[in-house]
Design a protein around this motif. Sequence first.
Motif, PDB file in Angstrom:
ATOM      1  N   MET A   1       0.659  -1.162  -0.249  1.00  8.63           N
ATOM      2  CA  MET A   1      -0.077  -0.193   0.297  1.00  8.63           C
ATOM      3  C   MET A   1       1.005   1.041   0.321  1.00  8.63           C
ATOM      4  O   MET A   1       2.164   1.261   1.155  1.00  8.63           O
ATOM      5  N   PRO A   2       0.267   2.433  -0.424  1.00 11.97           N
ATOM      6  CA  PRO A   2       1.417   3.484  -0.695  1.00 11.97           C
ATOM      7  C   PRO A   2       1.587   4.597   0.527  1.00 11.97           C
ATOM      8  O   PRO A   2       0.034   4.094   1.361  1.00 11.97           O
ATOM      9  N   HIS A   3       2.570   4.290   1.075  1.00 13.56           N
ATOM     10  CA  HIS A   3       2.525   4.762   2.092  1.00 13.56           C
ATOM     11  C   HIS A   3       4.906   5.201   1.875  1.00 13.56           C
ATOM     12  O   HIS A   3       5.351   4.931   1.420  1.00 13.56           O
ATOM     13  N   SER A   4       4.251   6.616   3.261  1.00 12.62           N
ATOM     14  CA  SER A   4       6.083   6.848   3.190  1.00 12.62           C
ATOM     15  C   SER A   4       6.320   7.280   5.132  1.00 12.62           C
ATOM     16  O   SER A   4       6.308   8.000   4.996  1.00 12.62           O
ATOM     17  N   GLU A   8       6.317   9.750   7.487  1.00  8.11           N
ATOM     18  CA  GLU A   8       5.466   9.749   8.974  1.00  8.11           C
ATOM     19  C   GLU A   8       6.028  10.068   9.944  1.00  8.11           C
ATOM     20  O   GLU A   8       5.552  11.046  11.293  1.00  8.11           O
ATOM     21  N   GLN A   9       7.727   9.411  10.351  1.00 16.86           N
ATOM     22  CA  GLN A   9       8.454   9.642  10.766  1.00 16.86           C
ATOM     23  C   GLN A   9       8.609  11.410  11.729  1.00 16.86           C
ATOM     24  O   GLN A   9       8.514  12.182  12.553  1.00 16.86           O
ATOM     25  N   SER A  10       8.764  12.092   9.718  1.00 17.36           N
ATOM     26  CA  SER A  10       9.481  13.852   9.724  1.00 17.36           C
ATOM     27  C   SER A  10       8.217  14.244  11.123  1.00 17.36           C
ATOM     28  O   SER A  10       8.179  15.449  11.557  1.00 17.36           O
ATOM     29  N   ASP A  33      -4.456   8.816   9.685  1.00 14.85           N
ATOM     30  CA  ASP A  33      -4.168   8.434   8.054  1.00 14.85           C
ATOM     31  C   ASP A  33      -2.656   8.235   7.823  1.00 14.85           C
ATOM     32  O   ASP A  33      -1.954   7.945   6.879  1.00 14.85           O
ATOM     33  N   PHE A  34      -2.396   7.512   9.100  1.00 11.39           N
ATOM     34  CA  PHE A  34      -0.805   7.242   9.439  1.00 11.39           C
ATOM     35  C   PHE A  34      -1.015   6.098   8.544  1.00 11.39           C
ATOM     36  O   PHE A  34      -1.566   5.337   9.043  1.00 11.39           O
ATOM     37  N   TYR A  96       4.695  20.107   4.254  1.00 13.25           N
ATOM     38  CA  TYR A  96       5.559  19.316   3.319  1.00 13.25           C
ATOM     39  C   TYR A  96       5.371  17.566   3.577  1.00 13.25           C
ATOM     40  O   TYR A  96       4.397  17.155   2.890  1.00 13.25           O
ATOM     41  N   TYR A  97       5.424  17.642   4.748  1.00 13.34           N
ATOM     42  CA  TYR A  97       5.573  16.053   5.253  1.00 13.34           C
ATOM     43  C   TYR A  97       3.851  15.785   5.501  1.00 13.34           C
ATOM     44  O   TYR A  97       3.951  14.832   5.327  1.00 13.34           O
ATOM     45  N   ALA A  98       3.013  17.031   6.125  1.00 14.21           N
ATOM     46  CA  ALA A  98       1.839  16.036   6.682  1.00 14.21           C
ATOM     47  C   ALA A  98       1.039  16.319   4.927  1.00 14.21           C
ATOM     48  O   ALA A  98       0.205  14.994   4.780  1.00 14.21           O
ATOM     49  N   GLY A  99       1.144  16.961   4.340  1.00 19.02           N
ATOM     50  CA  GLY A  99       0.972  16.654   2.375  1.00 19.02           C
ATOM     51  C   GLY A  99       1.030  15.393   1.544  1.00 19.02           C
ATOM     52  O   GLY A  99      -0.034  14.961   1.237  1.00 19.02           O
ATOM     53  N   ILE A 100       2.526  14.972   2.808  1.00 19.95           N
ATOM     54  CA  ILE A 100       2.813  13.787   1.622  1.00 19.95           C
ATOM     55  C   ILE A 100       2.575  12.655   2.209  1.00 19.95           C
ATOM     56  O   ILE A 100       1.263  11.465   1.460  1.00 19.95           O
ATOM     57  N   VAL A 101       1.843  12.867   3.562  1.00 20.82           N
ATOM     58  CA  VAL A 101       0.679  11.169   4.779  1.00 20.82           C
ATOM     59  C   VAL A 101      -0.370  11.560   4.426  1.00 20.82           C
ATOM     60  O   VAL A 101      -0.899  10.431   3.588  1.00 20.82           O
TER      61      VAL A 101
END
Length: 173
Positions: A1-4, A8-10, A33-34, A96-101
């Motif tokens: 599944m898509p994730h980063s 998430e850590q950032s 969302d995590f 930016y980090y939250a946008g990726i999540v």
Amino acid sequence: MPHSLEAEQSVIGSMFIDAEAIAAATEQISGEDFYNRQYGVVFDTIVELNNEGKPIDFVTLQDRLRSKEDVPPEVSGLDFLTNLIAAVPTSANIKYYAGIVAEKATLRRLIRTNEEIANTCYAGKEPLENILADTEKSVFNLLQNRGGQEFVPIKQVAINVLEKIEDAYKNQG
């Protein structure tokens, strides 16, 4: 599944080192969302502490995590939290980090929605019109819920603000 996991850590690390990052993150995402549920629990716990006006540090975060029944001991451990915080050097890129999540969470929801639609189609038990209506509703709900949380009644927001003002008045130092 898509994730980063890095994003998430950032997000968690940024929230820990900068209180303003908490507000920036909660504008875009929630604990649900995590991809890594442990990170979602830590996220929600930091938000809880912040909403209560409590400091966010290793002691308060560990204490709150340990008080929760559904949190595994390793999540409230010092090593786990230290690694999360060490993962981000600055909180400047929190949006930016939250946008990726948020983006990865939306992709996962879209995949689940498509799987449900496909299963309904393969089952062949529903009329086409019902399948199309349910599909439209599911995709519309996904679009409506993209980027965050549900609205909170203004009454609750006002009560929370008044409580914080009253606490600040009582603790004038």
